[in-house]
Design a protein around this motif. Structure first.
Motif: not given
Length: 355
Positions: A3, A27-29, A183-188, A155, A204
């Motif tokens: 991302h 990476d995305t997320g 993490k729940q929202q899938g955010m980077t 994003e 991470d």
């Protein structure tokens, strides 16, 4: 998929280089952290990613598209980036709902209210929408700041020392909670901090910075157990370095016994090295013939962290349950409790001899 990509980023203030050839990808997320002491360049790098500062060399890409390079910088408002600041930066004259919905002017009133209610539930502040920032605790204000950053569905989320104004217990709890929300929202997301506990709780992967460069980019586990150099080993965790000598088979002799190094050594037998021992690499054992003097102790509730003086005069650290209460000046029995140690060249005695 990457991302965010940074390619050999350089930023200078006059003749002073603050960021020197930094490159990494997220990476995305993914949630990553730029960790390091004050003045290492981490906040400047975050500002470059946000578009608040230009870069003099390299390129920053979002979803493969350049957003910063020499002579070009996409405005911050066009980067779809959410920002959470150290001082929260809430509008004192707006309610919680007004703060969260501030960047949602393009939505209808109904859509805006629905998004605000959704985010209040996400950050655990349902029912607080009519309060003003001064009526909230520090932790609640930080949740509002996060909700405001998430409201336009960015994003990428950037967090600049977001917990530094909070007490230690709240910092730890909130860092876990915010990681779960992201993490729940899938955010980077990218976190900047000087606190390794925050970095370990949220990220991470971590990039440890010094003097404008990334010394090691790795998982929290590998930063702690497999430091790439002496700076990383000194900065991460707690421990002490003991002098050692390379023995047969690449093993290392130190004052406490013989070790097998975790990192391969290029040095031959007899070469001097420095060995990192963490506080949990030494074991309290009153049956041991090896004795050490307690020269400092720090009470941590369930544990004591003892600083010990070994017979040679070198110091080491030891964690023991707090029911083992020893006085300063008392000698206690210890032994090695590690099979693999991290070792580095003893540059003071033999530059380049090992590693």
């Amino acid at each position: 998929m990457a991302h965010l990509e940074l390619d050999r980023i350089v930023q200078r203030y006059g003749a002073h280089t603050v960021v020197d050839g930094v490159g990494f990808r997220v990476d995305t997320g993914g949630i990553v952290c730029l960790l390091g002491p004050s003045g290492c360049g981490k906040t400047t790098l975050l500002r470059c990613i946000a578009g608040f500062e230009p870069i003099v060399e390299g390129e920053i890409r979002l979803d493969g598209a350049p957003v910063s390079r020499p002579g070009f910088s996409l405005p911050p408002e066009k980067r779809r980036i959410g920002m959470v600041f150290q001082d929260y930066a809430l509008f004192p004259h707006l309610t919680v709902a007004g703060n969260i919905g501030f960047g949602l002017a393009a939505l209808s009133g109904r859509e805006r209210r629905a998004r605000v209610e959704e985010l209040l539930a996400t950050v655990g502040l349902s029912g607080q929408e009519r309060k003003y920032p001064h009526e909230l605790s520090g932790g609640q204000q930080q949740r509002v700041a996060l909700a405001r950053a998430l409201a336009p569905r960015p994003e990428l989320v950037l967090l600049d020392e977001p917990f530094s104004n909070l007490d230690a217990e709240l910092r730890e709890r909130l860092s876990h909670e915010i990681r779960a929300i992201l993490k729940q929202q899938g955010m980077t997301a990218i976190l900047v901090t000087h606190d390794q506990n925050e970095a370990f709780a949220m990220a991470d992967e971590i990039g440890l910075m010094a003097d404008g460069t990334i010394q090691q980019w790795d998982t929290p586990y590998d930063l702690y157990h497999r430091p790439a150099n002496r700076f990383v080993a000194d900065f991460i965790g707690q421990g002490a370095f003991l002098p050692g000598t390379v023995a047969d088979g690449g093993r290392i002799d130190v004052e406490l016994g013989r070790l097998s190094p975790r990192l391969p050594l290029a040095a031959g037998r007899g070469c001097p090295v420095q060995v990192l021992l963490r506080a949990n690499d030494i074991v309290y054992d009153e049956c041991s013939a090896l004795r050490a003097e307690v020269v400092h102790r720090a009470f941590r509730g369930a544990e004591f962290l003892y600083t010990l003086r070994l017979p040679s005069g070198a110091e080491a650290q030891l964690l023991v349950p707090s029911h083992h209460h020893h006085a300063l000046g008392e000698t206690i029995g210890i032994r090695l409790g590690v099979n693999h140690a991290v070792a580095f060249a003893d540059d003071r005695r033999a530059p380049g001899a090992a590693r």
